[in-house]
Design a protein around this motif. Structure first.
Motif, PDB file in Angstrom:
ATOM      1  N   SER A  30      89.204  57.490 -31.651  1.00 47.83           N
ATOM      2  CA  SER A  30      87.891  56.985 -32.060  1.00 47.83           C
ATOM      3  C   SER A  30      87.794  55.470 -32.161  1.00 47.83           C
ATOM      4  O   SER A  30      86.722  54.953 -32.469  1.00 47.83           O
ATOM      5  CB  SER A  30      87.519  57.589 -33.431  1.00 47.83           C
ATOM      6  N   GLY A  31      88.884  54.767 -31.898  1.00 51.13           N
ATOM      7  CA  GLY A  31      88.891  53.325 -32.120  1.00 51.13           C
ATOM      8  C   GLY A  31      88.377  52.487 -30.976  1.00 51.13           C
ATOM      9  O   GLY A  31      88.269  51.260 -31.113  1.00 51.13           O
ATOM     10  N   GLY A  32      88.058  53.102 -29.853  1.00 47.84           N
ATOM     11  CA  GLY A  32      87.555  52.336 -28.717  1.00 47.84           C
ATOM     12  C   GLY A  32      88.572  51.314 -28.236  1.00 47.84           C
ATOM     13  O   GLY A  32      89.745  51.639 -28.000  1.00 47.84           O
ATOM     14  N   ASP A  33      88.148  50.074 -28.124  1.00 42.30           N
ATOM     15  CA  ASP A  33      89.015  49.009 -27.614  1.00 42.30           C
ATOM     16  C   ASP A  33      89.764  48.269 -28.721  1.00 42.30           C
ATOM     17  O   ASP A  33      90.303  47.184 -28.474  1.00 42.30           O
ATOM     18  CB  ASP A  33      88.183  47.993 -26.819  1.00 42.30           C
ATOM     19  N   VAL A  34      89.809  48.826 -29.914  1.00 42.97           N
ATOM     20  CA  VAL A  34      90.511  48.158 -31.011  1.00 42.97           C
ATOM     21  C   VAL A  34      91.979  47.952 -30.642  1.00 42.97           C
ATOM     22  O   VAL A  34      92.610  48.794 -30.003  1.00 42.97           O
ATOM     23  CB  VAL A  34      90.387  48.985 -32.312  1.00 42.97           C
ATOM     24  N   ARG A  35      92.509  46.788 -30.993  1.00 44.69           N
ATOM     25  CA  ARG A  35      93.892  46.436 -30.667  1.00 44.69           C
ATOM     26  C   ARG A  35      94.796  46.910 -31.804  1.00 44.69           C
ATOM     27  O   ARG A  35      94.757  46.371 -32.903  1.00 44.69           O
ATOM     28  CB  ARG A  35      94.030  44.935 -30.475  1.00 44.69           C
ATOM     29  N   VAL A  36      95.615  47.926 -31.519  1.00 39.63           N
ATOM     30  CA  VAL A  36      96.426  48.578 -32.547  1.00 39.63           C
ATOM     31  C   VAL A  36      97.904  48.412 -32.243  1.00 39.63           C
ATOM     32  O   VAL A  36      98.321  48.438 -31.079  1.00 39.63           O
ATOM     33  CB  VAL A  36      96.090  50.089 -32.633  1.00 39.63           C
ATOM     34  N   ALA A  37      98.708  48.242 -33.278  1.00 33.47           N
ATOM     35  CA  ALA A  37     100.166  48.309 -33.175  1.00 33.47           C
ATOM     36  C   ALA A  37     100.663  49.307 -34.211  1.00 33.47           C
ATOM     37  O   ALA A  37     100.028  49.519 -35.254  1.00 33.47           O
ATOM     38  CB  ALA A  37     100.799  46.936 -33.410  1.00 33.47           C
ATOM     39  N   LEU A  38     101.801  49.927 -33.924  1.00 33.26           N
ATOM     40  CA  LEU A  38     102.435  50.873 -34.840  1.00 33.26           C
ATOM     41  C   LEU A  38     103.654  50.209 -35.461  1.00 33.26           C
ATOM     42  O   LEU A  38     104.433  49.561 -34.764  1.00 33.26           O
ATOM     43  CB  LEU A  38     102.854  52.144 -34.101  1.00 33.26           C
ATOM     44  N   ALA A  39     103.823  50.391 -36.758  1.00 30.91           N
ATOM     45  CA  ALA A  39     104.921  49.719 -37.447  1.00 30.91           C
ATOM     46  C   ALA A  39     105.647  50.680 -38.376  1.00 30.91           C
ATOM     47  O   ALA A  39     105.067  51.609 -38.935  1.00 30.91           O
ATOM     48  CB  ALA A  39     104.402  48.519 -38.239  1.00 30.91           C
ATOM     49  N   GLY A  40     106.937  50.408 -38.556  1.00 31.62           N
ATOM     50  CA  GLY A  40     107.766  51.196 -39.457  1.00 31.62           C
ATOM     51  C   GLY A  40     109.211  50.782 -39.317  1.00 31.62           C
ATOM     52  O   GLY A  40     109.540  49.810 -38.623  1.00 31.62           O
ATOM     53  N   ARG A  41     110.085  51.541 -39.965  1.00 31.19           N
ATOM     54  CA  ARG A  41     111.504  51.170 -39.987  1.00 31.19           C
ATOM     55  C   ARG A  41     112.235  51.520 -38.697  1.00 31.19           C
ATOM     56  O   ARG A  41     113.205  50.866 -38.338  1.00 31.19           O
ATOM     57  CB  ARG A  41     112.205  51.871 -41.153  1.00 31.19           C
ATOM     58  N   SER A  42     111.793  52.580 -38.007  1.00 31.15           N
ATOM     59  CA  SER A  42     112.547  53.089 -36.858  1.00 31.15           C
ATOM     60  C   SER A  42     111.748  52.959 -35.567  1.00 31.15           C
ATOM     61  O   SER A  42     110.810  53.738 -35.333  1.00 31.15           O
ATOM     62  CB  SER A  42     112.909  54.562 -37.090  1.00 31.15           C
ATOM     63  N   PRO A  43     112.102  52.018 -34.695  1.00 29.02           N
ATOM     64  CA  PRO A  43     111.397  51.899 -33.416  1.00 29.02           C
ATOM     65  C   PRO A  43     111.471  53.169 -32.584  1.00 29.02           C
ATOM     66  O   PRO A  43     110.498  53.522 -31.909  1.00 29.02           O
ATOM     67  CB  PRO A  43     112.126  50.737 -32.726  1.00 29.02           C
ATOM     68  N   ASP A  44     112.601  53.862 -32.622  1.00 28.38           N
ATOM     69  CA  ASP A  44     112.745  55.085 -31.839  1.00 28.38           C
ATOM     70  C   ASP A  44     111.751  56.154 -32.288  1.00 28.38           C
ATOM     71  O   ASP A  44     111.110  56.820 -31.453  1.00 28.38           O
ATOM     72  CB  ASP A  44     114.170  55.620 -31.945  1.00 28.38           C
ATOM     73  N   LYS A  45     111.613  56.314 -33.588  1.00 22.97           N
ATOM     74  CA  LYS A  45     110.658  57.303 -34.098  1.00 22.97           C
ATOM     75  C   LYS A  45     109.224  56.891 -33.790  1.00 22.97           C
ATOM     76  O   LYS A  45     108.372  57.730 -33.482  1.00 22.97           O
ATOM     77  CB  LYS A  45     110.851  57.490 -35.602  1.00 22.97           C
ATOM     78  N   LEU A  46     108.948  55.611 -33.854  1.00 22.23           N
ATOM     79  CA  LEU A  46     107.604  55.129 -33.528  1.00 22.23           C
ATOM     80  C   LEU A  46     107.264  55.386 -32.061  1.00 22.23           C
ATOM     81  O   LEU A  46     106.132  55.755 -31.729  1.00 22.23           O
ATOM     82  CB  LEU A  46     107.489  53.635 -33.842  1.00 22.23           C
ATOM     83  N   LEU A  47     108.243  55.194 -31.189  1.00 24.13           N
ATOM     84  CA  LEU A  47     108.012  55.465 -29.768  1.00 24.13           C
ATOM     85  C   LEU A  47     107.695  56.940 -29.541  1.00 24.13           C
ATOM     86  O   LEU A  47     106.822  57.283 -28.721  1.00 24.13           O
ATOM     87  CB  LEU A  47     109.244  55.057 -28.953  1.00 24.13           C
ATOM     88  N   LYS A  48     108.368  57.824 -30.269  1.00 23.31           N
ATOM     89  CA  LYS A  48     108.103  59.262 -30.132  1.00 23.31           C
ATOM     90  C   LYS A  48     106.696  59.601 -30.618  1.00 23.31           C
ATOM     91  O   LYS A  48     106.009  60.435 -30.015  1.00 23.31           O
ATOM     92  CB  LYS A  48     109.145  60.053 -30.908  1.00 23.31           C
ATOM     93  N   VAL A  49     106.276  58.951 -31.691  1.00 18.43           N
ATOM     94  CA  VAL A  49     104.910  59.158 -32.170  1.00 18.43           C
ATOM     95  C   VAL A  49     103.918  58.674 -31.123  1.00 18.43           C
ATOM     96  O   VAL A  49     102.949  59.365 -30.798  1.00 18.43           O
ATOM     97  CB  VAL A  49     104.682  58.420 -33.509  1.00 18.43           C
ATOM     98  N   ARG A  50     104.145  57.493 -30.577  1.00 19.81           N
ATOM     99  CA  ARG A  50     103.219  56.934 -29.592  1.00 19.81           C
ATOM    100  C   ARG A  50     103.064  57.856 -28.394  1.00 19.81           C
ATOM    101  O   ARG A  50     101.959  57.979 -27.828  1.00 19.81           O
ATOM    102  CB  ARG A  50     103.692  55.552 -29.152  1.00 19.81           C
ATOM    103  N   GLU A  51     104.136  58.512 -27.983  1.00 20.84           N
ATOM    104  CA  GLU A  51     104.081  59.411 -26.830  1.00 20.84           C
ATOM    105  C   GLU A  51     103.105  60.560 -27.044  1.00 20.84           C
ATOM    106  O   GLU A  51     102.595  61.132 -26.078  1.00 20.84           O
ATOM    107  CB  GLU A  51     105.476  59.968 -26.538  1.00 20.84           C
ATOM    108  N   THR A  52     102.842  60.913 -28.315  1.00 20.96           N
ATOM    109  CA  THR A  52     101.961  62.049 -28.607  1.00 20.96           C
ATOM    110  C   THR A  52     100.500  61.648 -28.746  1.00 20.96           C
ATOM    111  O   THR A  52      99.647  62.520 -28.940  1.00 20.96           O
ATOM    112  CB  THR A  52     102.397  62.732 -29.923  1.00 20.96           C
ATOM    113  N   LEU A  53     100.179  60.376 -28.649  1.00 14.99           N
ATOM    114  CA  LEU A  53      98.850  59.882 -29.008  1.00 14.99           C
ATOM    115  C   LEU A  53      97.869  59.816 -27.849  1.00 14.99           C
ATOM    116  O   LEU A  53      96.718  59.435 -28.044  1.00 14.99           O
ATOM    117  CB  LEU A  53      98.964  58.492 -29.648  1.00 14.99           C
TER     118      LEU A  53
END
Length: 419
Positions: A30-53
């Motif tokens: 729903s965010g359209g062209d909003v510029r988003v980054a994902l942050a947290g302690r584990s880059p590997d886990k964040l990459l897995k989350v991003r793959e599902t989005l």
């Protein structure tokens, strides 16, 4: 670097957690062209989350940030207009991020239901945030958007009609289906732990103006109990036959609403008396259920605030739902809530605000509310209030959220009852 020049519009901090991931999914959808980054302690886990989005999120940057590393939080805050965080319990992990956003002049939104965390945020960072232009906005989920925005909508309606200020105002949760998130339970545990160890904290939590900016400026309106039980007709004629009990989150939500009023220079009115209830129906057994539920609620609060220290931490944490866990997608979709807020103004005009949303309140609905708060802070800056510092949703972005709610599937309607 000014806010407009920053690399990102929104950073989702805690995107690998259950509600954090749901919030990222909502922004991707729903965010359209909003510029988003994902942050947290584990880059590997964040990459897995991003793959599902989905495709729209596959280029979202990944940032490494940790509450134990203030420099990583400072770097994250300096790169974005807004940080939205789902990393709790906030009293344990939240203040370093508040500090980073206040220092960087970065807007911030969270899901906390911890009054003493908000109190410390106010005491330590309100002035700095005012100076740097940051909006530090707490309570952007089911705690306390329905409460805070319903009263704000009533204020705007009465203001438009010219019918005076708000007086007795009562929120009634009429329908609810869903669970309590592990993060919410963890937050409640932190509240009980803090109050059980410190009588001064317990007294502050019992004050109806726990979160006020200036306690001496607040009106003295007599007792304002947190967990009352009443017949519905004592709240409004429209509730004749209904019985109610105190709403479990009233101890937090009522203080957010009162802080909104104070931040808005008592625009709601200096005679505002606000309480929250939950309907238990109109059956023959409803009066008994109301009384028993009220006694149980008050008993839990009393035991939690005074004797929680007697319970081993490991036992409590083993029994409680784990943060980062949650129900299935099907269960989240089946959930919903509906609440009615009744008010009588100083001229005698009566109004009701009804707010409703599909989706489990603690998970799906909350992720939508948090996502919309992040989008409002990032994209609707011309509609935001001029206030800076440690704020509430209504005081920071009331009009912007009212405009955003319909497209987000959040219904908030006001009607005059005495026409």
């Amino acid at each position: 670097m000014t806010s407009a020049e920053r690399e990102f519009d929104i950073v989702v901090y805690g995107a690998t957690g259950f509600v954090g991931k749901l919030t990222a999914e909502y922004l991707a959808r729903s965010g359209g062209d909003v510029r988003v980054a994902l942050a947290g302690r584990s880059p590997d886990k964040l990459l897995k989350v991003r793959e599902t989005l989905g495709e729209s999120a596959q280029n979202w940057p990944i940032l490494t940030a940790d509450a134990a590393s203030p420099s990583s939080l400072a770097d994250m805050a300096a790169r974005t207009r807004v940080v939205i965080t789902t990393v709790g319990p906030y009293s344990r992990y939240g203040l370093p991020l508040v500090a980073a956003c206040a220092a960087a002049g970065t807007d911030y939104a969270d899901l906390t239901g911890e009054a003493m965390f908000v109190r410390q945020s106010i005491d330590d960072y309100h002035k700095q945030a005012v100076d740097t232009g940051a909006r530090i906005v707490h309570a952007c989920g089911f705690d306390s958007i329905p409460s805070d925005m319903s009263v704000y909508a009533l204020y705007r309606r009465a203001q438009s009609d010219g019918t005076g200020e708000l007086g007795d105002t009562d929120f009634v949760l009429r329908g609810f289906s869903g669970g309590v998130s592990g993060g919410t339970v963890a937050s409640m545990i932190e509240v009980f732990r803090a109050s059980s160890n410190d009588p001064n904290t317990r007294r502050m939590l019992e004050d109806p103006y726990t979160l006020t900016q200036d306690r001496s400026a607040e009106p003295e309106l007599g007792p304002q109990p947190d967990l009352p039980w009443r017949r519905g007709r004592e709240i409004a004629p429209e509730l004749a036959g209904v019985w109610t009990t105190g709403f479990a989150m009233a101890m937090y939500n009522t203080r957010i609403v009162r802080r909104s009023n104070a931040l808005l220079e008592y625009a709601y009115g200096r005679r505002l008396r606000y309480a929250e209830y939950m309907s238990v129906g109109s059956s023959v057994a409803a009066p008994v259920v109301s009384a028993v539920a009220s006694a149980a609620n008050n008993g839990v609060v009393a035991l939690g605030s005074r004797f929680f220290r007697l319970l081993p931490r490991r036992l409590v944490e083993r029994i409680a739902p784990k943060p980062g866990t949650g129900p299935s997608e099907q269960a989240r979709d089946r959930g919903y809530y509906r609440a009615e807020t009744y008010t009588t103004t100083t001229t005698g005009a009566r109004y009701c605000a009804t707010i409703a949303q599909q989706g489990d309140p603690g998970y799906k609905a909350t992720s939508v509310m948090l996502g919309e708060c992040g989008l409002a802070l990032a994209l609707d800056r011309d509609k935001l209030s001029d206030l800076r510092g440690v704020l509430t949703p209504a005081a920071a972005m009331g009009d912007a959220l009212l405009d955003r709610f319909p497209a987000a599937g959040i219904s908030l309607q006001t009607v005059r009852l005495d026409d």
